[in-house]
Write a protein that holds these residues in place. Structure first.
Motif, PDB file in Angstrom:
ATOM      1  N   LEU A   1       9.928  -2.972   2.806  1.00  0.00           N
ATOM      2  CA  LEU A   1      11.101  -2.345   3.410  1.00  0.00           C
ATOM      3  C   LEU A   1      12.356  -2.457   2.555  1.00  0.00           C
ATOM      4  O   LEU A   1      13.258  -1.630   2.681  1.00  0.00           O
ATOM      5  CB  LEU A   1      11.366  -2.971   4.787  1.00  0.00           C
ATOM      6  N   THR A   2      12.428  -3.467   1.698  1.00  0.00           N
ATOM      7  CA  THR A   2      13.680  -3.740   0.993  1.00  0.00           C
ATOM      8  C   THR A   2      13.637  -3.498  -0.507  1.00  0.00           C
ATOM      9  O   THR A   2      14.678  -3.232  -1.111  1.00  0.00           O
ATOM     10  CB  THR A   2      14.120  -5.195   1.230  1.00  0.00           C
ATOM     11  N   ARG A   3      12.460  -3.592  -1.124  1.00  0.00           N
ATOM     12  CA  ARG A   3      12.411  -3.433  -2.577  1.00  0.00           C
ATOM     13  C   ARG A   3      12.311  -1.963  -2.959  1.00  0.00           C
ATOM     14  O   ARG A   3      11.659  -1.172  -2.298  1.00  0.00           O
ATOM     15  CB  ARG A   3      11.217  -4.201  -3.164  1.00  0.00           C
ATOM     16  N   ALA A   4      12.960  -1.628  -4.058  1.00  0.00           N
ATOM     17  CA  ALA A   4      12.959  -0.241  -4.515  1.00  0.00           C
ATOM     18  C   ALA A   4      11.561   0.237  -4.880  1.00  0.00           C
ATOM     19  O   ALA A   4      11.234   1.415  -4.705  1.00  0.00           O
ATOM     20  CB  ALA A   4      13.896  -0.090  -5.717  1.00  0.00           C
ATOM     21  N   ASP A   5      10.740  -0.679  -5.401  1.00  0.00           N
ATOM     22  CA  ASP A   5       9.389  -0.287  -5.811  1.00  0.00           C
ATOM     23  C   ASP A   5       8.381  -0.408  -4.672  1.00  0.00           C
ATOM     24  O   ASP A   5       7.180  -0.248  -4.866  1.00  0.00           O
ATOM     25  CB  ASP A   5       8.922  -1.130  -6.995  1.00  0.00           C
ATOM     26  N   ARG A   6       8.879  -0.709  -3.454  1.00  0.00           N
ATOM     27  CA  ARG A   6       8.037  -0.844  -2.260  1.00  0.00           C
ATOM     28  C   ARG A   6       6.924  -1.875  -2.458  1.00  0.00           C
ATOM     29  O   ARG A   6       5.835  -1.740  -1.936  1.00  0.00           O
ATOM     30  CB  ARG A   6       7.428   0.510  -1.884  1.00  0.00           C
ATOM     31  N   GLY A   7       7.241  -2.923  -3.228  1.00  0.00           N
ATOM     32  CA  GLY A   7       6.270  -4.001  -3.402  1.00  0.00           C
ATOM     33  C   GLY A   7       5.242  -3.743  -4.480  1.00  0.00           C
ATOM     34  O   GLY A   7       4.251  -4.477  -4.589  1.00  0.00           O
ATOM     35  N   GLY A   8       5.447  -2.722  -5.316  1.00  0.00           N
ATOM     36  CA  GLY A   8       4.510  -2.466  -6.406  1.00  0.00           C
ATOM     37  C   GLY A   8       3.428  -1.475  -6.021  1.00  0.00           C
ATOM     38  O   GLY A   8       3.438  -0.876  -4.945  1.00  0.00           O
ATOM     39  N   GLU A   9       2.478  -1.295  -6.949  1.00  0.00           N
ATOM     40  CA  GLU A   9       1.398  -0.335  -6.734  1.00  0.00           C
ATOM     41  C   GLU A   9       0.470  -0.782  -5.603  1.00  0.00           C
ATOM     42  O   GLU A   9       0.287  -1.973  -5.374  1.00  0.00           O
ATOM     43  CB  GLU A   9       0.589  -0.167  -8.017  1.00  0.00           C
ATOM     44  N   ALA A  10      -0.128   0.201  -4.940  1.00  0.00           N
ATOM     45  CA  ALA A  10      -1.041  -0.089  -3.826  1.00  0.00           C
ATOM     46  C   ALA A  10      -2.432  -0.431  -4.363  1.00  0.00           C
ATOM     47  O   ALA A  10      -3.385   0.334  -4.214  1.00  0.00           O
ATOM     48  CB  ALA A  10      -1.108   1.114  -2.895  1.00  0.00           C
ATOM     49  N   LEU A  11      -2.544  -1.590  -4.989  1.00  0.00           N
ATOM     50  CA  LEU A  11      -3.818  -2.052  -5.530  1.00  0.00           C
ATOM     51  C   LEU A  11      -4.608  -2.769  -4.433  1.00  0.00           C
ATOM     52  O   LEU A  11      -4.040  -3.253  -3.456  1.00  0.00           O
ATOM     53  CB  LEU A  11      -3.567  -2.995  -6.710  1.00  0.00           C
ATOM     54  N   PRO A  12      -5.947  -2.859  -4.571  1.00  0.00           N
ATOM     55  CA  PRO A  12      -6.764  -3.526  -3.548  1.00  0.00           C
ATOM     56  C   PRO A  12      -6.326  -4.950  -3.243  1.00  0.00           C
ATOM     57  O   PRO A  12      -6.510  -5.429  -2.121  1.00  0.00           O
ATOM     58  CB  PRO A  12      -8.164  -3.494  -4.169  1.00  0.00           C
ATOM     59  N   ALA A  13      -5.742  -5.627  -4.231  1.00  0.00           N
ATOM     60  CA  ALA A  13      -5.292  -7.010  -4.022  1.00  0.00           C
ATOM     61  C   ALA A  13      -4.262  -7.114  -2.903  1.00  0.00           C
ATOM     62  O   ALA A  13      -4.063  -8.193  -2.333  1.00  0.00           O
ATOM     63  CB  ALA A  13      -4.715  -7.585  -5.313  1.00  0.00           C
ATOM     64  N   ARG A  14      -3.613  -6.012  -2.569  1.00  0.00           N
ATOM     65  CA  ARG A  14      -2.630  -6.033  -1.480  1.00  0.00           C
ATOM     66  C   ARG A  14      -3.267  -6.459  -0.157  1.00  0.00           C
ATOM     67  O   ARG A  14      -2.588  -7.001   0.712  1.00  0.00           O
ATOM     68  CB  ARG A  14      -2.010  -4.650  -1.308  1.00  0.00           C
ATOM     69  N   MET A  15      -4.547  -6.203  -0.001  1.00  0.00           N
ATOM     70  CA  MET A  15      -5.224  -6.540   1.252  1.00  0.00           C
ATOM     71  C   MET A  15      -5.273  -8.048   1.486  1.00  0.00           C
ATOM     72  O   MET A  15      -5.419  -8.502   2.621  1.00  0.00           O
ATOM     73  CB  MET A  15      -6.638  -5.969   1.258  1.00  0.00           C
ATOM     74  N   MET A  16      -5.162  -8.834   0.415  1.00  0.00           N
ATOM     75  CA  MET A  16      -5.232 -10.288   0.552  1.00  0.00           C
ATOM     76  C   MET A  16      -4.128 -10.834   1.449  1.00  0.00           C
ATOM     77  O   MET A  16      -4.305 -11.861   2.102  1.00  0.00           O
ATOM     78  CB  MET A  16      -5.138 -10.957  -0.821  1.00  0.00           C
ATOM     79  N   SER A  17      -3.008 -10.163   1.499  1.00  0.00           N
ATOM     80  CA  SER A  17      -1.876 -10.675   2.267  1.00  0.00           C
ATOM     81  C   SER A  17      -1.903 -10.269   3.730  1.00  0.00           C
ATOM     82  O   SER A  17      -1.099 -10.754   4.522  1.00  0.00           O
ATOM     83  CB  SER A  17      -0.559 -10.195   1.632  1.00  0.00           C
ATOM     84  N   VAL A  18      -2.831  -9.382   4.106  1.00  0.00           N
ATOM     85  CA  VAL A  18      -2.836  -8.905   5.491  1.00  0.00           C
ATOM     86  C   VAL A  18      -4.103  -9.271   6.260  1.00  0.00           C
ATOM     87  O   VAL A  18      -4.166  -9.062   7.476  1.00  0.00           O
ATOM     88  CB  VAL A  18      -2.642  -7.370   5.543  1.00  0.00           C
ATOM     89  N   VAL A  19      -5.095  -9.822   5.570  1.00  0.00           N
ATOM     90  CA  VAL A  19      -6.352 -10.166   6.239  1.00  0.00           C
ATOM     91  C   VAL A  19      -6.266 -11.509   6.953  1.00  0.00           C
ATOM     92  O   VAL A  19      -6.948 -11.737   7.959  1.00  0.00           O
ATOM     93  CB  VAL A  19      -7.526 -10.187   5.229  1.00  0.00           C
ATOM     94  N   ALA A  20      -5.423 -12.408   6.460  1.00  0.00           N
ATOM     95  CA  ALA A  20      -5.381 -13.781   6.978  1.00  0.00           C
ATOM     96  C   ALA A  20      -5.243 -13.877   8.499  1.00  0.00           C
ATOM     97  O   ALA A  20      -5.970 -14.643   9.144  1.00  0.00           O
ATOM     98  CB  ALA A  20      -4.274 -14.568   6.283  1.00  0.00           C
ATOM     99  N   PRO A  21      -4.319 -13.143   9.152  1.00  0.00           N
ATOM    100  CA  PRO A  21      -4.233 -13.241  10.617  1.00  0.00           C
ATOM    101  C   PRO A  21      -5.526 -12.818  11.316  1.00  0.00           C
ATOM    102  O   PRO A  21      -5.825 -13.313  12.411  1.00  0.00           O
ATOM    103  CB  PRO A  21      -3.074 -12.300  10.958  1.00  0.00           C
ATOM    104  N   MET A  22      -6.293 -11.925  10.692  1.00  0.00           N
ATOM    105  CA  MET A  22      -7.570 -11.527  11.282  1.00  0.00           C
ATOM    106  C   MET A  22      -8.561 -12.685  11.228  1.00  0.00           C
ATOM    107  O   MET A  22      -9.368 -12.874  12.148  1.00  0.00           O
ATOM    108  CB  MET A  22      -8.132 -10.312  10.550  1.00  0.00           C
ATOM    109  N   VAL A  23      -8.496 -13.477  10.155  1.00  0.00           N
ATOM    110  CA  VAL A  23      -9.337 -14.673  10.054  1.00  0.00           C
ATOM    111  C   VAL A  23      -8.908 -15.685  11.110  1.00  0.00           C
ATOM    112  O   VAL A  23      -9.738 -16.378  11.701  1.00  0.00           O
ATOM    113  CB  VAL A  23      -9.257 -15.282   8.639  1.00  0.00           C
ATOM    114  N   SER A  24      -7.594 -15.757  11.372  1.00  0.00           N
ATOM    115  CA  SER A  24      -7.106 -16.630  12.443  1.00  0.00           C
ATOM    116  C   SER A  24      -7.688 -16.201  13.785  1.00  0.00           C
ATOM    117  O   SER A  24      -8.057 -17.042  14.619  1.00  0.00           O
ATOM    118  CB  SER A  24      -5.576 -16.579  12.518  1.00  0.00           C
ATOM    119  N   ALA A  25      -7.773 -14.896  14.007  1.00  0.00           N
ATOM    120  CA  ALA A  25      -8.297 -14.385  15.268  1.00  0.00           C
ATOM    121  C   ALA A  25      -9.761 -14.762  15.448  1.00  0.00           C
ATOM    122  O   ALA A  25     -10.166 -15.244  16.507  1.00  0.00           O
ATOM    123  CB  ALA A  25      -8.136 -12.870  15.319  1.00  0.00           C
ATOM    124  N   SER A  26     -10.575 -14.548  14.416  1.00  0.00           N
ATOM    125  CA  SER A  26     -12.019 -14.807  14.542  1.00  0.00           C
ATOM    126  C   SER A  26     -12.330 -16.296  14.593  1.00  0.00           C
ATOM    127  O   SER A  26     -13.163 -16.736  15.393  1.00  0.00           O
ATOM    128  CB  SER A  26     -12.779 -14.148  13.388  1.00  0.00           C
TER     129      SER A  26
END
Length: 365
Positions: free
Chosen positions: A145-170
């Motif tokens: 929301l705040t960086r001009a580059d929107r956090g960089g390229e949409a590489l697969p590694a981006r998924m690493m930062s959003v899967v963790a809460p799902m692991v918390s759920a399971s």
């Protein structure tokens, strides 16, 4: 304090201990936890899984210690990695490492240290992992929301930062029966569902941009090709969470509220069937991309650990879905996937140990 201010090569090697080193813990831990509910009785598997869980626990302690020393002795490097558009996403890895080892403690540790101690350790690791995971997701949201580059390229590694809460759920579903008090159990179950929704929303959006980029721009660099398996981790883990939470709800919503449990369980199974079909497509795509890259030479690096945890989540997801639907073919798929998981883990773990001992594996790989 920078790397130049620390004497001795032993301490200098800690200058580049990035959070992606926690993927070694994740990949090892999932081999154990996936075996716990595997729909097949294999003599000695429980013992082997227990040993693997112990290895994951030791690895968690070692990597955590090295990572803490990295922050103390090499703060400039650590801050640089935290602000890096790719490396920063791997801060979801420490969260998932703690959650995976915690789940293994409850599944295997109870035989060694007793159920009460196992529950307390799992609860502590679940709390730590969940807090880190939520902070990681929040950090990503701020960057977008705040960086001009929107956090960089949409590489697969981006998924690493959003899967963790799902692991918390399971993994949280495993803790529900061990919480005292009906109200507390229900509240914790709802918290796990909140983690599911948090990860689902950010994960879906992230996956969309990741796959769109790969379609428009092409695959990541050859060394990063294994990371195309990371989105599969969201698929497998979300199926596991949806079904296991639905099953856990049956013990909390009874009597006049029994219909709530029925609806949650039905929704979880329906979700699992639909997303499972997407998972088959994603698995075929990932395998095809990897095979092509391997044909022309795929250099070894820590990205190879992407062959383990995502596949492990597919094992747990297939096991849960097969049990919920009663479809034997899905259980067979889970067994086949576990064989692939164990093989991949054995190869990657051996290559990692050999590379570290010989000093040819850079910590930044």
């Amino acid at each position: 304090m920078s790397i130049e201010s620390v004497d001795g090569t032993r301490w200098a090697r800690l200058a580049h201990i990035q959070p992606n080193w926690f993927t070694t813990v994740m990949g090892t831990g999932i081999v154990a936890t996936a075996a716990a509910t595997l729909p097949a009785h294999v003599t000695g598997l429980h013992t082997v899984a227990t040993v693997v869980w112990i290895l994951a626990s030791v690895a968690l302690l070692l990597v955590s210690s090295a990572f803490a020393a990295h922050w103390v002795l090499h703060r400039d490097n650590a801050r640089g990695y935290l602000n890096h558009t790719v490396v920063s996403h791997f801060y979801g890895a420490p969260a998932m490492a703690a959650l995976t080892v915690g789940a293994g403690t409850l599944l295997f540790g109870k035989d060694l240290i007793g159920l009460d101690a196992a529950v307390w350790i799992d609860a502590a690791l679940w709390t730590i992992g969940t807090v880190i995971g939520v902070v990681a997701v929040g950090f990503v949201a701020v960057r977008l929301l705040t960086r001009a580059d929107r956090g960089g390229e949409a590489l697969p590694a981006r998924m690493m930062s959003v899967v963790a809460p799902m692991v918390s759920a399971s993994t949280g579903a495993l803790l529900v029966p061990h919480i005292a008090g009906a109200d507390m159990r229900t509240a914790f179950l709802m918290l796990c569902y909140a983690m599911f929704l948090l990860s689902f929303v950010f994960g879906t959006v992230t996956a969309f941009f990741v796959y769109r980029r790969m379609i428009r721009v092409g695959l990541p660099a050859r060394a990063a090709v294994p990371t195309v398996w990371i989105p599969l981790g969201m698929i497998g883990q979300s199926i596991t969470a949806a079904i296991t939470l639905g099953t856990a709800s049956r013990g909390e919503f009874t009597g006049s509220h029994a219909s709530v449990a029925t609806d949650l369980h039905t929704a979880g199974v329906a979700y699992g069937i639909f997303v499972g079909m997407l998972g088959v497509v994603a698995f075929i795509v990932s395998a095809t991309v990897t095979a092509r890259a391997a044909h022309s030479g795929l250099p070894f690096s820590l990205t190879w650990w992407s062959f383990t945890f995502p596949v492990g989540t597919c094992v747990t997801g297939a096991t849960a879905l097969g049990t919920a639907t009663g479809v034997g073919e899905i259980h067979t798929t889970a067994v086949v996937l576990y064989v692939l998981l164990f093989t991949a883990w054995a190869v990657v773990a051996a290559r990692t140990v050999g590379a570290v001992r010989s000093g040819v594996l850079p910590a930044a790989a």
